[in-house]
Design an enzyme around this catalytic site. Structure first.
Site, PDB file in Angstrom:
ATOM      1  N   ASP A  73     -22.056 -60.784   6.997  1.00  0.00           N
ATOM      2  CA  ASP A  73     -20.928 -61.126   6.138  1.00  0.00           C
ATOM      3  C   ASP A  73     -20.855 -62.625   5.843  1.00  0.00           C
ATOM      4  O   ASP A  73     -20.951 -63.450   6.753  1.00  0.00           O
ATOM      5  CB  ASP A  73     -19.620 -60.676   6.820  1.00  0.00           C
ATOM      6  CG  ASP A  73     -18.387 -61.039   6.027  1.00  0.00           C
ATOM      7  OD1 ASP A  73     -18.193 -60.477   4.943  1.00  0.00           O
ATOM      8  OD2 ASP A  73     -17.629 -61.916   6.487  1.00  0.00           O
ATOM      9  N   ALA A  74     -20.671 -62.956   4.584  1.00  0.00           N
ATOM     10  CA  ALA A  74     -20.327 -64.307   4.111  1.00  0.00           C
ATOM     11  C   ALA A  74     -21.037 -65.407   4.893  1.00  0.00           C
ATOM     12  O   ALA A  74     -20.407 -66.225   5.562  1.00  0.00           O
ATOM     13  CB  ALA A  74     -18.811 -64.506   4.178  1.00  0.00           C
ATOM     14  N   GLU A  82     -24.881 -61.473   2.892  1.00  0.00           N
ATOM     15  CA  GLU A  82     -23.945 -61.706   1.799  1.00  0.00           C
ATOM     16  C   GLU A  82     -23.821 -63.221   1.661  1.00  0.00           C
ATOM     17  O   GLU A  82     -23.452 -63.901   2.614  1.00  0.00           O
ATOM     18  CB  GLU A  82     -22.569 -61.114   2.083  1.00  0.00           C
ATOM     19  CG  GLU A  82     -21.594 -61.365   0.938  1.00  0.00           C
ATOM     20  CD  GLU A  82     -20.125 -61.324   1.329  1.00  0.00           C
ATOM     21  OE1 GLU A  82     -19.283 -61.230   0.431  1.00  0.00           O
ATOM     22  OE2 GLU A  82     -19.814 -61.422   2.530  1.00  0.00           O
ATOM     23  N   ASP A 110     -15.118 -56.093  -1.782  1.00  0.00           N
ATOM     24  CA  ASP A 110     -14.590 -57.391  -2.197  1.00  0.00           C
ATOM     25  C   ASP A 110     -14.178 -57.384  -3.664  1.00  0.00           C
ATOM     26  O   ASP A 110     -13.079 -57.825  -4.020  1.00  0.00           O
ATOM     27  CB  ASP A 110     -15.641 -58.489  -1.982  1.00  0.00           C
ATOM     28  CG  ASP A 110     -15.696 -58.971  -0.549  1.00  0.00           C
ATOM     29  OD1 ASP A 110     -14.635 -59.039   0.098  1.00  0.00           O
ATOM     30  OD2 ASP A 110     -16.796 -59.278  -0.063  1.00  0.00           O
TER      31      ASP A 110
END
Length: 414
Positions: free
Chosen positions: A259-260, A296, A390
């Site tokens: 994630d991110a 991501e 998202d």
């Protein structure tokens, strides 16, 4: 260095925790019989204890400096939630039926994103199995499960997890996840698990009482930044790398969605993502099968997926936000926020032919130059999509694409 509570058989358990700044640490067994056991400090800021006559299912906490009892930050199960005692798990008892499964290649994956809590009325791993045949009929061969690390309450997107190793109790715990993965592999469905290494959720997050897990050098939109390059960061790096391998080793997960990663800050000579990729690669070599790391990232930094020989981090793939934005703006005409950077057909062409649309080009949204060139990178390293949690959930009204454009436009996007 492994961390957590390991059941070694014959009613023996081993406990390992990283807590370099504590003066004393005791293991408090809460069930089946209360007892307090001093931990031994070992090399690298770790503490260790081996306990006989203690089986799987036993509950425990740690007593910090003789004062406060707290759950294990590397707990494998939190049956009573983020504030309750941790539980010893016997990872060896599950009977796997997927030993011949070798996973799916990047270029054949067709993803379906799943939130376990809302995928079925029951909201459990077990109930999700009942819908797997439906997914096969749809043509799905890979499910991406949103984060399942223990978070407060019973339902959540999962990005506020406080115990990275503990499968959420309301979904069915560790055995429930193993059951789902096993059933997926029987149907030749690969499993990608969403994991969060850029922050921890605030409630039930006691890890900073054990170790310098966070740093003030950087800031994220979600909470304190994780300490990957400051003093005492070696133990933090080990923590997340062990977590990545944990999902592959004990749950047979095929891939991780990281994630991110733009919220993962590391100015050291070896980026944490590169070290993670190296350790995972070695694990895969030993196991004789491939597991994937898929990022991501909104950085448009080709180093993320470039091989080590070219100075990259060596991750297997990343999600293609630029493709999504290009398609979405052409179909909807939206131009607010990051959509201000998109809306031209040539951008979709570039997304399809190169990957990154912004390859050191001026971004109106960011008000600066952005990105690097991904021309020449294999197409399978870019996972394309037309909506995800998202892009839907971050909208004020949560509209899906099907409510914004005509059925014909949806067909075109698909």
């Amino acid at each position: 260095m492994k961390i957590g509570a390991y059941y070694n058989g014959a009613n023996k358990c081993e406990f390992i925790i990283w807590a370099p700044l504590l003066e004393s640490l005791d293991l408090k067994i809460e069930s089946p019989e209360e007892k307090l056991i001093p931990m031994e400090r070992i090399e690298g800021g770790y503490w260790h204890a081996e306990v006989a006559d203690l089986g799987a299912g036993s509950r425990y906490m740690y007593r910090i400096n003789g004062e406060h009892d707290r759950p294990d930050p590397a707990s494998f199960y939190q049956p009573d939630g983020v504030h309750g005692a941790s539980e010893v798990v016997d990872h060896g008892k599950f009977k796997w039926a997927d030993l011949g499964w070798k996973g799916r290649q990047l270029d054949e994956k067709i993803f379906y994103e799943v939130h376990i809590g809302t995928f079925t009325p029951e909201g459990t791993f077990e109930s999700a199995v009942k819908r797997l045949d439906y997914l096969v009929d749809l043509g799905i061969n890979t499910i991406e499960i949103m984060p399942v690390a223990q978070f407060p309450g019973s339902r959540n997107w999962g990005y506020d997890g406080a115990y990275l190793f503990a499968v959420h109790n309301s979904y069915g715990g560790p055995d429930g996840l193993k059951y789902l993965v096993n059933e997926c592999h029987k149907r030749e469905i690969a499993v990608c698990l969403d994991v969060v290494y850029n922050h921890l959720g605030p409630e039930g997050n006691y890890i900073s009482q054990y170790c310098p897990y966070f740093t003030d050098k950087y800031h994220t939109p979600w909470g304190a930044a994780v300490n990957f390059d400051d003093a005492h960061s070696d133990g933090v790096r080990n923590f997340v790398i062990r977590n990545a391998i944990y999902w592959f080793e004990y749950f047979h997960i095929d891939a991780l969605r990281l994630d991110a990663i733009h919220g993962i800050f590391d100015m050291g000579a070896k980026h944490i993502l590169k070290e993670m990729a190296e350790e995972v690669s070695e694990f895969c070599r030993q196991q004789g099968r491939r597991h994937l790391l898929i990022a991501e990232s909104d950085l448009n930094d080709v180093r993320v997926i470039q091989p080590w020989a070219e100075g990259g981090y060596g991750l297997d793939a990343q999600w293609s936000d630029d493709f999504h934005h290009a398609v979405h703006t052409l179909l909807t005409g939206e131009d607010k926020g990051y959509y201000a950077d998109f809306g031209r057909i040539d951008q979709l062409v570039k997304a399809l032919s190169e990957g990154f649309v912004y390859s050191w080009d001026y971004s109106v949204y960011r008000r600066r130059m952005h990105g690097s060139s991904s021309a020449g990178m294999p197409a399978e390293q870019f996972a394309v999509f037309i909506q995800n949690h998202d892009q839907v959930g971050n909208r004020m009204l949560g509209e899906r694409l099907s409510s914004l454009v005509s059925p014909e436009a949806c067909k075109l996007a698909a």
